[in-house]
Design a protein around this motif. Structure first.
Motif, short mmCIF file in Angstrom:
data_model
loop_
_atom_site.label_atom_id
_atom_site.label_comp_id
_atom_site.label_asym_id
_atom_site.label_seq_id
_atom_site.Cartn_x
_atom_site.Cartn_y
_atom_site.Cartn_z
N THR A 116 0.81 -1.21 0.00
CA THR A 116 0.00 0.00 0.00
C THR A 116 0.85 1.27 0.00
N THR A 169 -6.40 6.91 1.18
CA THR A 169 -5.71 6.68 2.44
C THR A 169 -6.68 6.63 3.62
N TRP A 176 -8.55 3.31 3.58
CA TRP A 176 -7.69 2.19 3.95
C TRP A 176 -6.99 2.37 5.30
N LYS A 177 -7.47 3.25 6.13
CA LYS A 177 -6.74 3.55 7.37
C LYS A 177 -6.66 2.34 8.30
N ASN A 178 -7.64 1.43 8.23
CA ASN A 178 -7.61 0.21 9.03
C ASN A 178 -7.30 -1.01 8.16
N GLY A 179 -6.53 -0.81 7.14
CA GLY A 179 -6.16 -1.89 6.23
C GLY A 179 -6.89 -1.76 4.92
N ASP A 219 0.45 -5.36 7.59
CA ASP A 219 0.41 -3.97 8.00
C ASP A 219 0.17 -3.91 9.50
N THR A 220 1.14 -3.40 10.24
CA THR A 220 1.01 -3.29 11.69
C THR A 220 0.76 -1.85 12.14
N GLU A 221 0.58 -0.93 11.17
CA GLU A 221 0.41 0.47 11.52
C GLU A 221 -0.99 0.97 11.16
N THR A 222 -2.00 0.13 11.38
CA THR A 222 -3.38 0.52 11.13
C THR A 222 -3.86 1.46 12.23
N ASP A 228 -6.54 1.35 13.95
CA ASP A 228 -7.11 0.67 15.11
C ASP A 228 -6.12 -0.26 15.81
N ARG A 271 -3.07 -6.25 9.76
CA ARG A 271 -3.87 -6.74 8.63
C ARG A 271 -2.95 -7.29 7.54
#
Length: 532
Positions: free
Chosen positions: A384, A401, A404-407, A494-497, A499, A503
């Motif tokens: 992403t 963006t 897709w903020k939570n994946g 992705d560990t920087e969501t 929430d 993901r």
């Protein structure tokens, strides 16, 4: 006021995906403009020219399969081709298909906006140039948005420094120099094993070790070349039916039904075989069953200990936080033997963290490392990341963006609800994101091209996935990861969501299943899409 050019389609990126997409859209009689940030074609193989950069897929499984003429004329020199040859190959293809006349180089796209009243996409480049098209297709790459580490003083270093993804085109002389490499992922491994041959002193700054396995590369003989030419249909069929689009496929017998003595013998054979054999030609259970994974992990650990003379260094090179194969496995050539050399020092950052970069080198908690050259092999904002670096806005001005903020949420990894006529080659939750990428790229491009061709014949001007289809595919993409042992710090997670919930960014249901689903969607009149 400058004129806004208009095309039938705009493609962002002139790498492997963008080049083939341009070729297919031309076949439909469409006007196309490709915008490419670099000054040449090739994407990954244009930008990544660091020492040791090469395929980790067998060369003959990596190149394009769509053209008999290209297959007959191009001869691969090595089983795993190096970057200079890869870039030459892609320039050869660009010349053969006369692609450059529709590619605008040195053109970074900064914004892309959907104009609802006109059903057009408008892109803007750095410098203000704008262009419009009915269809917008992103071919921006899975690993193209490179990351620099957040280290105090990173801009203060007075020597030469580069990220591996922005290595200079002009030759770099590292002979006899004091070199530091930060990072030991796949890129770092390739870089380190080459730099160690010439550097006066090499300091390797390692945060987390990776499980690496021998590439077992070699030149392709004339006899092998002739055999490859004859077997191309067989090779590509094997890729099409394998889990990851490689020439390797998992063992057909269940792990538990094979006696341990036979399993250990198989591991030895796979370790000596080419490429990803030890990873993707192994038992599927090694990626699902903790006991099976523990056995192959112990096997690889013992290989590392046997290859590294100093047991303390060997122990630091053995991962403790994840088992073998739960991240993509870096392929190496004498990588572990590098640490037996007097000119190489391993700096294990969990024991001795970097405090800052200084004008003359790197300062850790316990030591200072004076350097002439500093190399960042610190990876990418995967899948992403390249999307985040373009301001993409769909219906109602919605920012991608924000959506897709939570994946990521996509349908088939190819379209996004709220973003009509936008196709995302090798997008999130696409099998091509976790694949022998060119094999899956061709499937992506063919599917998108057939879809657009269908629209042209049917007189349709707009296509958009439904929110329901998007939700279901996203749910499925997460569902197929259940039961797998993949590490949470793999690049495809992705560990920087927003929430805080990790993901998956890729589709790990297997390329045959993905292809079957895409074919089924098309056969049902593009089920899950609304065409107008």
């Amino acid at each position: 006021m400058s004129t806004i050019e208009q095309f039938d389609a705009i493609v962002i990126g002139a790498g492997i995906a963008g080049m083939y997409q341009l070729h297919r859209l031309r076949k439909l009689g469409m006007t196309v403009r490709v915008f490419e940030t670099g000054d040449g074609v090739g994407g990954t193989w244009y930008w990544n020219r660091y020492p040791g950069a090469r395929f980790d897929s067998e060369s003959y499984s990596y190149g394009y399969s769509f053209s008999e003429e290209i297959l007959k004329e191009w001869k691969w020199k090595e089983h795993f081709s190096p970057q200079p040859d890869n870039e030459r190959y892609l320039n050869f293809v660009a010349d053969k298909l006369d692609l450059r006349r529709d590619i605008q180089f040195n053109s970074r796209v900064t914004t892309a906006r959907y104009l609802e009243d006109d059903n057009l996409w408008e892109v803007e480049l750095e410098g203000g140039q704008r262009a419009r098209a009915r269809f917008l297709i992103t071919a921006i790459g899975v690993l193209s948005a490179y990351n620099l580490p957040r280290i105090e003083g990173i801009d203060s270093f007075k020597g030469q420094s580069w990220h591996t993804a922005r290595w200079p085109k002009t030759p770099v002389d590292l002979k006899g120099k004091r070199v530091g490499v930060i990072g030991t992922g796949a890129t770092g491994v390739q870089t380190i094993q080459e730099v160690a041959k010439v550097a006066g002193q090499l300091s390797v700054f390692q945060l987390d070790p990776n499980w690496c396995a021998p590439l077992n590369n070699g030149p392709i003989t004339d006899e092998e070349q002739a055999d490859i030419q004859r077997r191309y249909p067989e090779i590509f069929q094997a890729c099409a039916t394998s889990f990851g689009g490689f020439v390797h496929n998992f063992q057909s017998r269940p792990f538990a039904e094979v006696p341990k003595e036979e399993r250990l013998k198989l591991y030895e054979e796979l370790y000596e075989a080419r490429g990803f054999s030890i990873w993707l030609g192994n038992f599927m259970e090694t990626l699902m069953d903790p006991a099976a994974n523990a056995e192959i992990t112990e096997f690889i650990s013992n290989k590392i200990r046997a290859r590294v003379k100093d047991p303390v260094t060997a122990d630091k090179l053995i991962p403790k936080t994840h088992g073998f194969g739960t991240k993509r496995v870096p392929m190496e050539t004498n990588y572990y033997e590098v640490y037996n050399q007097d000119n190489v020092e391993l700096v294990h950052l969990p024991d001795n963290p970097i405090e800052r970069i200084t004008p003359s080198g790197v300062k850790t908690r316990d030591s200072e490392y004076p350097l002439d050259v500093l190399i960042f092999a610190t990876g990418f904002d995967a899948v992403t990341g390249a999307f985040k670096r373009i301001d993409i806005r769909g219906r109602g001005g919605q920012k991608l963006t924000e959506k897709w903020k939570n994946g990521p949420e996509t349908y088939l990894g190819l379209q996004i609800s709220g973003f009509p006529n936008l196709f995302t080659l090798v997008g999130p939750h696409n099998a091509a994101s976790f694949c022998n990428i060119p094999r899956c790229i061709e499937q992506n491009v063919d599917w998108v091209s057939d879809c657009i061709g269908h629209m042209l014949k049917a007189g349709k001007e707009r296509i958009e996935t439904t929110a329901e289809a998007e939700r279901e595919w996203t749910r499925h993409a997460y569902e197929v990861t259940q039961g797998l042992l993949f590490s949470n710090d793999a690049w495809f997670i992705d560990t920087e969501t927003a929430d805080g919930i990790p993901r998956f960014l890729v589709y790990i249901g297997g390329t045959p299943n993905y292809r079957m689903k895409c074919d089924e969607v098309a056969a049902k009149g593009y089920e899950g899409f609304v065409l107008r």
